[in-house]
Motif scaffolding. Sequence first.
Motif, PDB file in Angstrom:
ATOM      1  N   ASN A 291       0.708  -1.217   0.097  1.00 44.64           N
ATOM      2  CA  ASN A 291      -0.029   0.008  -0.038  1.00 44.64           C
ATOM      3  C   ASN A 291       0.906   1.268  -0.003  1.00 44.64           C
ATOM      4  O   ASN A 291       0.589   2.035   0.587  1.00 44.64           O
ATOM      5  CB  ASN A 291      -0.906  -0.048   1.291  1.00 44.64           C
ATOM      6  CG  ASN A 291      -2.178  -0.771   1.045  1.00 44.64           C
ATOM      7  OD1 ASN A 291      -2.601  -1.124  -0.215  1.00 44.64           O
ATOM      8  ND2 ASN A 291      -2.732  -1.226   2.133  1.00 44.64           N
TER       9      ASN A 291
ATOM     10  N   THR B 238      -0.738   4.728   1.967  1.00 44.83           N
ATOM     11  CA  THR B 238      -2.169   4.876   1.683  1.00 44.83           C
ATOM     12  C   THR B 238      -2.652   4.545   3.240  1.00 44.83           C
ATOM     13  O   THR B 238      -3.229   3.227   3.306  1.00 44.83           O
ATOM     14  CB  THR B 238      -2.745   3.892   0.621  1.00 44.83           C
ATOM     15  OG1 THR B 238      -2.409   2.672   0.508  1.00 44.83           O
ATOM     16  CG2 THR B 238      -2.252   4.451  -0.802  1.00 44.83           C
TER      17      THR B 238
ATOM     18  N   THR C 287      -5.617   7.201   0.049  1.00 45.41           N
ATOM     19  CA  THR C 287      -6.272   6.032  -0.819  1.00 45.41           C
ATOM     20  C   THR C 287      -6.916   6.690  -2.454  1.00 45.41           C
ATOM     21  O   THR C 287      -6.792   5.871  -3.160  1.00 45.41           O
ATOM     22  CB  THR C 287      -7.317   5.387   0.220  1.00 45.41           C
ATOM     23  OG1 THR C 287      -6.738   4.951   1.093  1.00 45.41           O
ATOM     24  CG2 THR C 287      -8.121   4.358  -0.538  1.00 45.41           C
ATOM     25  N   ALA C 288      -7.550   7.712  -2.095  1.00 44.42           N
ATOM     26  CA  ALA C 288      -7.953   8.331  -3.246  1.00 44.42           C
ATOM     27  C   ALA C 288      -6.760   8.556  -4.360  1.00 44.42           C
ATOM     28  O   ALA C 288      -6.917   8.408  -5.597  1.00 44.42           O
ATOM     29  CB  ALA C 288      -8.807   9.649  -2.958  1.00 44.42           C
TER      30      ALA C 288
ATOM     31  N   LYS D  38      -3.909   7.024  -4.631  1.00 45.73           N
ATOM     32  CA  LYS D  38      -3.538   5.729  -4.880  1.00 45.73           C
ATOM     33  C   LYS D  38      -4.495   5.156  -6.184  1.00 45.73           C
ATOM     34  O   LYS D  38      -4.197   4.707  -7.327  1.00 45.73           O
ATOM     35  CB  LYS D  38      -3.258   4.754  -3.977  1.00 45.73           C
ATOM     36  CG  LYS D  38      -3.113   3.169  -4.602  1.00 45.73           C
ATOM     37  CD  LYS D  38      -2.927   2.346  -3.495  1.00 45.73           C
ATOM     38  CE  LYS D  38      -4.365   1.916  -3.406  1.00 45.73           C
ATOM     39  NZ  LYS D  38      -4.689   0.728  -2.538  1.00 45.73           N
ATOM     40  N   ASN D  39      -5.965   5.428  -5.876  1.00 46.26           N
ATOM     41  CA  ASN D  39      -6.711   4.919  -6.799  1.00 46.26           C
ATOM     42  C   ASN D  39      -6.735   5.719  -8.209  1.00 46.26           C
ATOM     43  O   ASN D  39      -6.956   5.163  -9.296  1.00 46.26           O
ATOM     44  CB  ASN D  39      -8.155   4.910  -6.490  1.00 46.26           C
ATOM     45  CG  ASN D  39      -8.266   4.064  -5.103  1.00 46.26           C
ATOM     46  OD1 ASN D  39      -7.601   3.027  -5.087  1.00 46.26           O
ATOM     47  ND2 ASN D  39      -9.290   4.348  -4.314  1.00 46.26           N
ATOM     48  N   GLU D  40      -6.242   7.036  -8.086  1.00 42.27           N
ATOM     49  CA  GLU D  40      -6.263   7.955  -9.203  1.00 42.27           C
ATOM     50  C   GLU D  40      -5.190   7.216 -10.124  1.00 42.27           C
ATOM     51  O   GLU D  40      -5.292   7.221 -11.376  1.00 42.27           O
ATOM     52  CB  GLU D  40      -6.005   9.324  -8.884  1.00 42.27           C
ATOM     53  CG  GLU D  40      -7.339   9.988  -8.572  1.00 42.27           C
ATOM     54  CD  GLU D  40      -8.470  10.347  -9.528  1.00 42.27           C
ATOM     55  OE1 GLU D  40      -7.826  10.568 -10.622  1.00 42.27           O
ATOM     56  OE2 GLU D  40      -9.398   9.973  -9.344  1.00 42.27           O
TER      57      GLU D  40
ATOM     58  N   ALA E 105      -3.871   4.354  -9.903  1.00 40.67           N
ATOM     59  CA  ALA E 105      -4.154   2.814 -10.548  1.00 40.67           C
ATOM     60  C   ALA E 105      -4.670   2.906 -11.895  1.00 40.67           C
ATOM     61  O   ALA E 105      -4.502   2.004 -12.534  1.00 40.67           O
ATOM     62  CB  ALA E 105      -4.892   2.242  -9.503  1.00 40.67           C
ATOM     63  N   LYS E 106      -5.333   4.120 -12.189  1.00 44.18           N
ATOM     64  CA  LYS E 106      -6.033   3.867 -13.571  1.00 44.18           C
ATOM     65  C   LYS E 106      -5.231   4.006 -14.620  1.00 44.18           C
ATOM     66  O   LYS E 106      -5.117   3.818 -15.891  1.00 44.18           O
ATOM     67  CB  LYS E 106      -7.076   5.251 -13.690  1.00 44.18           C
ATOM     68  CG  LYS E 106      -8.091   5.060 -12.618  1.00 44.18           C
ATOM     69  CD  LYS E 106      -8.925   6.429 -12.624  1.00 44.18           C
ATOM     70  CE  LYS E 106      -9.907   6.298 -11.494  1.00 44.18           C
ATOM     71  NZ  LYS E 106     -10.756   7.481 -11.446  1.00 44.18           N
TER      72      LYS E 106
END
Length: 828
Positions: free
Chosen positions: A528, A580, A586-587, A589-591, A593-594
């Motif tokens: 993470n 994260t 976390t947000a 990392k998700n951005e 990840a795309k």
Amino acid sequence: MKGADLESVQIDPIDGRKPAGLPPMLSRTSSKATSVQKGPPPSSGGGAPKMGRTTSTAAKGLNSLRFLDRTVTGKEGDAWRSIERRFNQFAVSGKLPKDKFGICLGMGDSIEFAGELYDAMARRRNIDGEEGLTKEQVRDFWEEMTKKDLDARLSIFFDMCDKNGDGILSEEEVKEVLIMSASANKLSNFKNQAGTYAALIMDELDPDHRGYIEMWQLEILLTGMVLKDNGKPNQKSENTKKNQDTTNLAMSMIPQSYRHPTRRFINEGIELVQDNWKRFWVVTIFLALNFLLFEWKFLQYSKLPTFEVMGYCVCVAKAAGETLKLNMALILLPVCRKTLTGLRETWLGKLLPFDDNINFHKLISVAIVIGVIAHTVAHMGCNFIRISTCPPATFQRVYGNLLPAQPTYKDLMLTIPGVTGVIMDVMMFFCFLLATHAFRRNVINLPWPFNNLAGFTSFWYAHHLLIIVYILLILHGYFLVFATFWYMKTTWMYLVLPMLCYASERVFTASDHNHRVNIVKAIIYTGNVLALYMSKPNGFKYRSGMYLFVKCPNISGFEWHPFSITSAPGDDYLSVHIRTLGDWTTALKNEFAKACEPPPQKPQIGASASRAVKGNLVRLETKANVNVSVEEAQAIYPTIIIKGPYGAPAQDYRKYDILLLIGLGIGATPFISILKDLLNHQREAAYDGKVPERAYFYWVTREQGSFEWFKGVMDDIAEYDKEHIIEMHTYLTCVHEEGDARSALIAMVQSLQHAKNGVDVVSQSRIRTHFSRPNWKRVFSTLATNHDSARIGVFYCGSQTLVKSLESIAKEFSVETSTRFEFHKENF
């Protein structure tokens, strides 16, 4: 083969050489192997006789093998009473089920291992384990597992491995045992590589490729792994030698002035003042100002006519209000980060403890809370009541020229000071609550719909409510119940300069020090952790140890979050490593990840253990845009804006002779830049600036996945540290400490792999990982012995649990040795 020959078998995991005299040299005519067929492994139904084991040698080598954690009191009765209590809790119809065996014996974190142990113990006694165990049987099991007879404990361990009792292990059985050990130690990546490590053991112990190994061979391997100093006459055990070194250090290096209790007390007091004089004088002035203001205002109102009606309540309220004005002004100064970073490099840096700016900010906030409570309670619980209920004649005599009529309690609450005071109290309580550790670090679990109140984002937004609080404070202090001249209303006088300073910094840094950067690469690791590699803005100058703020407009246009810079000043890029932990990270990392994809996997060529195990941990990495420029590629990445750099304690590392860097988990990030900087200086032969002579880095983590993002730094140190000025120690705390049966095979495989291929099984790097936690007193003792009279900078970044302990040890060895340890804690 004689016993002496068996004892000479050893594995040296340190020097990287292939262990000599291991199973390829073992004689098949050994008395230990006479009962084993040389052909294919016998079937379980064939009744092959059990192996005679080299118990005396093994017991001597595995002298700390145990199945249960050490008891806290050291009293056997206490240990059994706790087990008996858990038996009574989990027993069904007087019998303990198999799935509760591990919990009952204190192995609740190793359920799978405990299940195998349960089966092995039941087989040894021909007990049907499916029906459970009685209390007497549980005690019998426990007594055998905790016997001082080491041969008995060793016998239990091998019975766990040798399930069918034929004295041999196939590669599949070895793999099963390794998977069980990996599960007990939470080593997910090791578990995935269990087949490879089983093949490694088979290659070492089965050179004839018979498909199985004999139990006595595994026994010898374990013995040689633990008893590395066998066959070396007249050599003391490692523990005895280290204990003797510590004793000698304590006896010979304590200065004369510290040997007498009274003189020791006096000199320790002097040392305390010398180490903390900056803090002492600043805190003393702060407390003195608050005390003098309180006393001045208290005495002033005790002599006014209003004292006749309200008494000492008005004195307390007004005195507390005066300290509130001062503290609401001072609390802004420690968070003027850019100003403090510039002042740190001036002569003021020698007088003021800039590294403690956040601690001073917290101290002032505590003073504000005390002042708010005193001011509010005195007014609402006393003054308002006395004004509204005093005799009309008294009110007219005292307040007749100030108020046209005697107000009620409600009238007083609905005045501008009353309304603004209540609103400020609510907002300040909310801000203070969300700034506490439990809320800011998202430790507390709140029910819906309050679950979003915990976390850094809530803390950040709540703190910005203080803008409204300051506006209300000025109104609160201007529109008084008892009107007076404007120049006698002092609230705005206290606040004007600090508010201008803080507002100016926020405005100027919003335009001058904000940089939109291009993303060169981003990697999402299994632990993470998000690593961002960014273009370095023109004129962005920083020193190792500094930090910066990051904003992602895709998530929020207002939030800034601090992160340590992990690139070195000489690098042509900037990098940060982000764990994260909260909603914003976390947000982020998700951005990313795309825009990421798994790295291409190289085809695996067999599972031969003779090859170095380089296994890739699963990760996501930004897509490669070969034919697109870096600027054009930003369209697929989230927008990143940085602000900084800002000063931190670690940036002053060059003024020390020796460095001791201690990081817990993601707390390693402030020191990555320092380590890289030291490596860069080795490459720059012409560099003549002062750098530490040596750096010791201790990194402690509880997750094997954390090694993936840190592996690059470890490899760089191993490859480029030609002058060996960096000594790195990594510790994995999820693995049971040395001597525990749950980690015995893990330690054996680690020794084999590192000795044969120079690669650690945990970190997949060349630096070997230690299990359990460091002995910090031994670490400081060794440094004090090796670096006599040196000035050692101790820099720590991690949880608060270790701060007091490390600071206390640093002071202790500074007093008792000629080496000076200066402790610093990273704050954001």
